[in-house]
Design a protein around this motif. Sequence first.
Motif, PDB file in Angstrom:
ATOM      1  N   GLN A  30       0.829  -1.212   0.000  1.00  0.00           N
ATOM      2  CA  GLN A  30       0.000   0.000   0.000  1.00  0.00           C
ATOM      3  C   GLN A  30       0.863   1.262   0.000  1.00  0.00           C
ATOM      4  O   GLN A  30       0.616   2.212  -0.753  1.00  0.00           O
ATOM      5  CB  GLN A  30      -0.934   0.000   1.211  1.00  0.00           C
ATOM      6  CG  GLN A  30      -2.093  -0.986   1.092  1.00  0.00           C
ATOM      7  CD  GLN A  30      -3.063  -0.863   2.247  1.00  0.00           C
ATOM      8  OE1 GLN A  30      -2.716  -0.335   3.313  1.00  0.00           O
ATOM      9  NE2 GLN A  30      -4.282  -1.340   2.051  1.00  0.00           N
ATOM     10  N   ARG A  33       2.568   1.623  -3.407  1.00  0.00           N
ATOM     11  CA  ARG A  33       1.662   2.141  -4.446  1.00  0.00           C
ATOM     12  C   ARG A  33       1.341   3.607  -4.207  1.00  0.00           C
ATOM     13  O   ARG A  33       1.236   4.417  -5.153  1.00  0.00           O
ATOM     14  CB  ARG A  33       0.376   1.306  -4.452  1.00  0.00           C
ATOM     15  CG  ARG A  33      -0.625   1.740  -5.531  1.00  0.00           C
ATOM     16  CD  ARG A  33       0.007   1.640  -6.930  1.00  0.00           C
ATOM     17  NE  ARG A  33      -0.881   2.130  -7.949  1.00  0.00           N
ATOM     18  CZ  ARG A  33      -1.778   1.377  -8.610  1.00  0.00           C
ATOM     19  NH1 ARG A  33      -1.879   0.075  -8.290  1.00  0.00           N
ATOM     20  NH2 ARG A  33      -2.524   1.872  -9.553  1.00  0.00           N
ATOM     21  N   LYS A  34       1.178   4.014  -2.956  1.00  0.00           N
ATOM     22  CA  LYS A  34       0.885   5.410  -2.633  1.00  0.00           C
ATOM     23  C   LYS A  34       2.040   6.314  -3.078  1.00  0.00           C
ATOM     24  O   LYS A  34       1.820   7.374  -3.685  1.00  0.00           O
ATOM     25  CB  LYS A  34       0.654   5.546  -1.127  1.00  0.00           C
ATOM     26  CG  LYS A  34       0.149   6.911  -0.699  1.00  0.00           C
ATOM     27  CD  LYS A  34      -0.025   6.974   0.811  1.00  0.00           C
ATOM     28  CE  LYS A  34      -1.057   5.966   1.292  1.00  0.00           C
ATOM     29  NZ  LYS A  34      -1.267   6.076   2.777  1.00  0.00           N
ATOM     30  N   PHE A  36       4.208   5.596  -5.378  1.00  0.00           N
ATOM     31  CA  PHE A  36       4.246   5.515  -6.849  1.00  0.00           C
ATOM     32  C   PHE A  36       3.226   6.477  -7.459  1.00  0.00           C
ATOM     33  O   PHE A  36       3.547   7.232  -8.398  1.00  0.00           O
ATOM     34  CB  PHE A  36       3.958   4.070  -7.266  1.00  0.00           C
ATOM     35  CG  PHE A  36       3.850   3.862  -8.748  1.00  0.00           C
ATOM     36  CD1 PHE A  36       4.975   3.620  -9.514  1.00  0.00           C
ATOM     37  CD2 PHE A  36       2.607   3.896  -9.378  1.00  0.00           C
ATOM     38  CE1 PHE A  36       4.867   3.428 -10.889  1.00  0.00           C
ATOM     39  CE2 PHE A  36       2.489   3.704 -10.743  1.00  0.00           C
ATOM     40  CZ  PHE A  36       3.623   3.468 -11.504  1.00  0.00           C
ATOM     41  N   ASP A  37       2.003   6.475  -6.933  1.00  0.00           N
ATOM     42  CA  ASP A  37       0.932   7.329  -7.499  1.00  0.00           C
ATOM     43  C   ASP A  37       1.200   8.815  -7.271  1.00  0.00           C
ATOM     44  O   ASP A  37       0.791   9.655  -8.082  1.00  0.00           O
ATOM     45  CB  ASP A  37      -0.414   6.948  -6.882  1.00  0.00           C
ATOM     46  CG  ASP A  37      -0.903   5.583  -7.354  1.00  0.00           C
ATOM     47  OD1 ASP A  37      -0.447   5.136  -8.426  1.00  0.00           O
ATOM     48  OD2 ASP A  37      -1.725   4.968  -6.635  1.00  0.00           O
ATOM     49  N   GLN A  38       1.867   9.153  -6.190  1.00  0.00           N
ATOM     50  CA  GLN A  38       2.101  10.561  -5.864  1.00  0.00           C
ATOM     51  C   GLN A  38       3.380  11.114  -6.489  1.00  0.00           C
ATOM     52  O   GLN A  38       3.718  12.272  -6.260  1.00  0.00           O
ATOM     53  CB  GLN A  38       2.143  10.732  -4.344  1.00  0.00           C
ATOM     54  CG  GLN A  38       0.816  10.440  -3.666  1.00  0.00           C
ATOM     55  CD  GLN A  38       0.858  10.603  -2.160  1.00  0.00           C
ATOM     56  OE1 GLN A  38       1.914  10.887  -1.606  1.00  0.00           O
ATOM     57  NE2 GLN A  38      -0.283  10.445  -1.495  1.00  0.00           N
ATOM     58  N   PRO A  40       4.324  10.798 -10.150  1.00  0.00           N
ATOM     59  CA  PRO A  40       4.288  10.432 -11.578  1.00  0.00           C
ATOM     60  C   PRO A  40       5.433  11.045 -12.377  1.00  0.00           C
ATOM     61  O   PRO A  40       5.856  10.488 -13.395  1.00  0.00           O
ATOM     62  CB  PRO A  40       2.928  10.971 -12.042  1.00  0.00           C
ATOM     63  CG  PRO A  40       2.594  12.064 -11.083  1.00  0.00           C
ATOM     64  CD  PRO A  40       3.162  11.626  -9.769  1.00  0.00           C
ATOM     65  N   THR A  43       8.596   8.620 -11.817  1.00  0.00           N
ATOM     66  CA  THR A  43       8.571   7.190 -12.141  1.00  0.00           C
ATOM     67  C   THR A  43       9.145   6.932 -13.528  1.00  0.00           C
ATOM     68  O   THR A  43       9.011   7.758 -14.441  1.00  0.00           O
ATOM     69  CB  THR A  43       7.129   6.649 -12.089  1.00  0.00           C
ATOM     70  OG1 THR A  43       6.320   7.384 -13.011  1.00  0.00           O
ATOM     71  CG2 THR A  43       6.548   6.752 -10.693  1.00  0.00           C
ATOM     72  N   TRP A  48       7.598   0.956 -12.592  1.00  0.00           N
ATOM     73  CA  TRP A  48       6.452   0.148 -12.989  1.00  0.00           C
ATOM     74  C   TRP A  48       6.760  -1.347 -12.815  1.00  0.00           C
ATOM     75  O   TRP A  48       5.951  -2.107 -12.273  1.00  0.00           O
ATOM     76  CB  TRP A  48       6.086   0.443 -14.453  1.00  0.00           C
ATOM     77  CG  TRP A  48       5.484   1.796 -14.677  1.00  0.00           C
ATOM     78  CD1 TRP A  48       6.158   2.985 -14.806  1.00  0.00           C
ATOM     79  CD2 TRP A  48       4.100   2.098 -14.813  1.00  0.00           C
ATOM     80  NE1 TRP A  48       5.300   4.018 -14.999  1.00  0.00           N
ATOM     81  CE2 TRP A  48       4.008   3.511 -15.024  1.00  0.00           C
ATOM     82  CE3 TRP A  48       2.933   1.363 -14.781  1.00  0.00           C
ATOM     83  CZ2 TRP A  48       2.794   4.157 -15.204  1.00  0.00           C
ATOM     84  CZ3 TRP A  48       1.715   2.013 -14.972  1.00  0.00           C
ATOM     85  CH2 TRP A  48       1.642   3.378 -15.165  1.00  0.00           C
ATOM     86  N   GLN A  63      -4.193  -6.664  -9.835  1.00  0.00           N
ATOM     87  CA  GLN A  63      -3.504  -5.379  -9.718  1.00  0.00           C
ATOM     88  C   GLN A  63      -2.298  -5.319 -10.649  1.00  0.00           C
ATOM     89  O   GLN A  63      -2.014  -4.276 -11.251  1.00  0.00           O
ATOM     90  CB  GLN A  63      -3.065  -5.150  -8.267  1.00  0.00           C
ATOM     91  CG  GLN A  63      -4.211  -4.836  -7.321  1.00  0.00           C
ATOM     92  CD  GLN A  63      -4.803  -6.083  -6.684  1.00  0.00           C
ATOM     93  OE1 GLN A  63      -4.846  -7.137  -7.317  1.00  0.00           O
ATOM     94  NE2 GLN A  63      -5.256  -5.952  -5.440  1.00  0.00           N
ATOM     95  N   LEU A  67      -1.864  -2.610 -13.780  1.00  0.00           N
ATOM     96  CA  LEU A  67      -0.709  -1.731 -13.900  1.00  0.00           C
ATOM     97  C   LEU A  67       0.030  -1.966 -15.212  1.00  0.00           C
ATOM     98  O   LEU A  67       0.497  -1.013 -15.861  1.00  0.00           O
ATOM     99  CB  LEU A  67       0.234  -1.965 -12.706  1.00  0.00           C
ATOM    100  CG  LEU A  67       1.085  -0.779 -12.258  1.00  0.00           C
ATOM    101  CD1 LEU A  67       0.203   0.384 -11.832  1.00  0.00           C
ATOM    102  CD2 LEU A  67       1.999  -1.191 -11.112  1.00  0.00           C
ATOM    103  N   LYS A  70      -1.585  -0.212 -18.065  1.00  0.00           N
ATOM    104  CA  LYS A  70      -1.448   1.241 -18.017  1.00  0.00           C
ATOM    105  C   LYS A  70      -0.034   1.726 -18.344  1.00  0.00           C
ATOM    106  O   LYS A  70       0.193   2.938 -18.445  1.00  0.00           O
ATOM    107  CB  LYS A  70      -1.822   1.761 -16.620  1.00  0.00           C
ATOM    108  CG  LYS A  70      -3.283   1.528 -16.230  1.00  0.00           C
ATOM    109  CD  LYS A  70      -4.225   2.344 -17.089  1.00  0.00           C
ATOM    110  CE  LYS A  70      -5.670   2.188 -16.640  1.00  0.00           C
ATOM    111  NZ  LYS A  70      -6.603   2.971 -17.497  1.00  0.00           N
TER     112      LYS A  70
END
Length: 515
Positions: A30, A33-34, A36-38, A40, A43, A48, A63, A67, A70
């Motif tokens: 978690q 991923r948090k 990673f998402d915050q 962009p 990355t 990835w 999941q 990913l 995407k």
Amino acid sequence: MPALRRQISTLSTVNLNKTINSFIGNGNLQEARKLFDQSPHLTNVVSWNSLIAGYFKHNLIQQAEYLFDKMPHRDVVSWNTMLSGYRNANNPEKLQGLVLCLGISLNVFVGSALMRGYVDLDDYRGLARVFDEILDKDVTPWNVLILGYMKFGCTSEAQRAFDMMPMRNYFTWSTLINGYIENKKLNEARFIFDKMSEKDVVSWTAMIRGYAQYGEFMKALKLFKLMLNLGSRPNHFTFSTVLDACAGYSAVLVGNQVHACILKSGFPLDVILLTSLLDMYGKCGDIEVAFCIFESIPARNLVAWNSIIGGFARHGLAERAMQEFERMLKSGIRPDEITFINLVYACGHGGLVEEGERIFNSMVTEYGLKAEMEHYACMVDLYGRAGQLEKAEKLIDGMPFKPDVVVWGALLGACGLHSCLELGEIAANGIYTLEHDHPAVYSEMVLSSKEKQSSNEILLDECLVEVFKRLSSGQERSACGCVSKRWLMLLSSIRRDEAFAFKPNLPSNAEEEST
């Protein structure tokens, strides 16, 4: 959250990837991923791939797929991660569907990974189909094809593929040798091994292990000697395998020489080698040396504990076996099924019936382990040695599966020891039903009779003769039309005149049985 934001503001792409991998390594997907998402803008393809691999590692396949779909850009590692993930999840069909959907041709890399997936699924047709679809094949898909054929037991097809290969490497030869060994074809394995122009330590060890695995201990030791004479240097696994062969052959002098060879070679005595030495000395009769080696192991694992407990059990030292079991529990090691086989065996040879019953029952009640056939056989032997034949019979009747030859043999041996004709016939019939010409029906009672010299000896002989009469009758012969001649030899060791009196008329063209 504020701490995470401060961390993001100071991250570079390299540090981001390191932090994501750290979260994944600790099982904290978690947070990974948090982060990673915050981030962009930081990355890259490594980020990835790392997160996709983490999802597969924790069996979060949806999941990982989301990913992957995407991803703005995929590299070889991306595909490799998906290939490995699907293969480990035993889902090569999904991978092949993805490949076909995207219009990607089955190159060597993708095709070989697909083939491994079908091997894991025991899908013979899928393996062959993917192999045929790979247009430009190198050695890798050929190796996987041989590996698959051997796993499926198709040794002829594996050999045919080997013969058709345009080129081979060490893995090819090792795969074929190991495949023959796993299919119990040692002669074929040795033939391929001898054809190798250059043998490395892996191939030597594989062939030695094959001999030891199937009880060809002398051949294993001779091959090890040849290995040394040809100048090939053994490794930890070679020495461990050779020590297993020494233990199986009770060759303590050879074991001493191997021990000296290990010390002269300068190999560090890790838990693998020390456990092999412990097992060898224990099985060769020197239990005190085995115990000294056991005490020298700094970090004892379950295998080491089982070896010393089993060693004391084989030497009839039930109390010592129990003491080591208690020490094992105090050290935090949890017992397994082998531990309980050793403990019940020790109780049987030490006359500790109640203790054996308690240990047998504790498998389920305290440790949640399921009693297997070997455990029941040891319990039957325990009751039989103590003369509690009714308990042995009741235990067999209550087994959750049908008894095998070993269980019936344990009961038959007890009947011979205590001269119980009626129950002995039941045990003999049980063995005969499973294996018509099994010598245990006779040899167990003969060997037991030699241990018991008393006024019951005549009754025992009558029991043996009655069993032999039944088994040698025309209605109950084996498929080859005769009774094992080993039984005749064993019978004659007790009552030679009776042996010839009840000798059946063997067909003149009956083949001699191997002894």
